[in-house]
Scaffold this motif. Structure first.
Motif, mmCIF file in Angstrom:
data_model
loop_
_atom_site.group_PDB
_atom_site.id
_atom_site.type_symbol
_atom_site.label_atom_id
_atom_site.label_comp_id
_atom_site.label_asym_id
_atom_site.label_seq_id
_atom_site.Cartn_x
_atom_site.Cartn_y
_atom_site.Cartn_z
ATOM 1 N N GLU A 156 0.810 -1.217 0.000
ATOM 2 C CA GLU A 156 0.000 0.000 0.000
ATOM 3 C C GLU A 156 0.846 1.271 0.000
ATOM 4 O OE1 GLU A 156 1.022 -1.415 2.625
ATOM 5 O OE2 GLU A 156 0.227 -0.609 4.501
ATOM 6 N N GLY A 157 2.170 1.149 0.165
ATOM 7 C CA GLY A 157 3.054 2.313 0.085
ATOM 8 C C GLY A 157 2.924 3.266 1.245
ATOM 9 N N ALA A 158 2.620 2.765 2.440
ATOM 10 C CA ALA A 158 2.352 3.638 3.582
ATOM 11 C C ALA A 158 3.609 4.140 4.277
ATOM 12 C CB ALA A 158 1.483 2.894 4.600
ATOM 13 N N LEU A 159 4.731 3.459 4.098
ATOM 14 C CA LEU A 159 5.915 3.782 4.885
ATOM 15 C C LEU A 159 6.383 5.236 4.742
ATOM 16 C CD1 LEU A 159 8.046 2.703 6.851
ATOM 17 C CD2 LEU A 159 9.394 1.985 4.866
ATOM 18 N N PRO A 160 6.429 5.832 3.542
ATOM 19 C CA PRO A 160 6.872 7.230 3.468
ATOM 20 C C PRO A 160 6.008 8.187 4.295
ATOM 21 C CG PRO A 160 6.919 6.232 1.298
ATOM 22 C CD PRO A 160 6.215 5.258 2.191
ATOM 23 N N GLY A 219 3.820 -6.843 -4.552
ATOM 24 C CA GLY A 219 2.481 -6.895 -3.955
ATOM 25 C C GLY A 219 1.571 -7.826 -4.730
ATOM 26 N N TYR A 220 0.394 -8.040 -4.164
ATOM 27 C CA TYR A 220 -0.592 -8.929 -4.781
ATOM 28 C C TYR A 220 -1.379 -8.197 -5.865
ATOM 29 C CZ TYR A 220 0.579 -11.977 -0.877
ATOM 30 O OH TYR A 220 1.257 -12.762 0.012
ATOM 31 N N GLY A 221 -2.351 -8.867 -6.446
ATOM 32 C CA GLY A 221 -3.030 -8.399 -7.651
ATOM 33 C C GLY A 221 -3.514 -6.971 -7.616
ATOM 34 N N ALA A 222 -4.201 -6.572 -6.545
ATOM 35 C CA ALA A 222 -4.773 -5.239 -6.502
ATOM 36 C C ALA A 222 -3.729 -4.143 -6.300
ATOM 37 C CB ALA A 222 -5.835 -5.146 -5.394
ATOM 38 N N SER A 223 -2.473 -4.539 -6.093
ATOM 39 C CA SER A 223 -1.425 -3.513 -6.033
ATOM 40 C C SER A 223 -1.108 -2.970 -7.423
ATOM 41 C CB SER A 223 -0.153 -4.085 -5.407
ATOM 42 O OG SER A 223 0.434 -5.048 -6.257
ATOM 43 N N SER A 260 -0.850 1.106 -6.959
ATOM 44 C CA SER A 260 -1.487 1.428 -5.679
ATOM 45 C C SER A 260 -0.511 2.154 -4.756
ATOM 46 C CB SER A 260 -2.002 0.155 -5.001
ATOM 47 O OG SER A 260 -3.058 -0.414 -5.736
ATOM 48 N N ALA A 261 0.715 1.650 -4.673
ATOM 49 C CA ALA A 261 1.722 2.309 -3.845
ATOM 50 C C ALA A 261 2.040 3.704 -4.363
ATOM 51 C CB ALA A 261 2.992 1.462 -3.794
#
Length: 238
Positions: free
Chosen positions: A158-162, A181-185, A190-191
């Motif tokens: 989900e790219g939350a780290l930044p 990541g999985y399919g929905a990435s 998504s990130a």
């Protein structure tokens, strides 16, 4: 030829911009993607001849290219994880960049970023596997993050780290979405969108898997910032 015109080196299959270092402070970098291994070797050798006192960099090298570089240019440093190689001495580091990776699956992009930082004249350290699913891991290195001149934060899923890092420290931050990541990435989309929509200030975002671009930007920020007391690069006097 007009001596004021930028010089190029015509190799038939490429026109090397050999004056780029004079204009920007950094020599041209070889993108190995789409090039034959022998072309990569020729480009690195030619760039090294033009910049003998400064490392030149090739990125996105296929295994065959990495193998040929190691064989034909034994003085080169080949990084199999980063899928990259340098030829020539690294510049003396000025400033410090931390490359922060969410997970071990992000390692190739983080390694590309770290090598790019070093090749572009900043000190670099890696901080790996500190993703938000185990927040205590990130909090344990908070002081280390705050002491850097610039950060590269690499994350997939989900790219939350930044956003989390940007909310903890006030250091210029370059975010790199990865295609992990999985399919929905959606291969990193998504990130990417999550990072572009971050509510934490002071974050810039590069393209998916672009560790090289992030490393160059962070190195230039660090070089401009240093020396600043405890933020000087390892071995440098503040």
């Amino acid at each position: 030829m007009d001596p004021t015109e930028p010089r190029t080196q015509d190799l038939g299959f490429a026109r090397l911009d050999v004056d780029r270092a004079a204009r920007t402070g950094d020599p041209e970098v070889v993108l190995g993607q789409g090039k034959r291994p022998e072309q990569v070797v020729t480009l690195l050798r030619t760039l090294h001849r033009e910049h003998p006192d400064r490392a030149v960099l090739a990125t996105r090298l296929a295994p065959e290219a990495l193998e040929l570089v190691a064989r034909e240019l034994p003085e080169a440093t080949v990084d199999d994880v980063a899928r990259a190689a340098t030829l020539g001495p690294l510049p003396s580091p000025r400033g410090l960049v931390l490359v922060v990776a969410a997970g071990t699956s992000d390692a190739p992009v983080a390694a590309e970023a770290a090598l790019s930082v070093a090749a572009h004249g900043a000190g670099v350290r890696r901080v790996d596997d500190v993703g938000v699913a185990g927040l205590h891991r990130l909090l344990a290195v908070r002081d280390e993050l705050a002491a850097a001149d610039a950060l590269v934060v690499v994350a997939g899923m989900e790219g939350a780290l930044p956003s989390v890092v940007g909310g903890l420290v006030g250091v210029p931050l370059v975010a790199v979405p990865t295609s992990i990541g999985y399919g929905a990435s959606l291969g990193g989309v998504s990130a990417l969108l999550g990072m572009l929509n971050s509510c934490a200030p002071g974050i810039g975002v590069v393209n998916i898997d672009n560790g090289y671009g992030a490393g160059v930007l962070a190195a230039r920020i660090a070089r401009q910032s240093a020396p600043r007391g405890t933020r000087a690069a390892p071995g440098e006097q503040p």
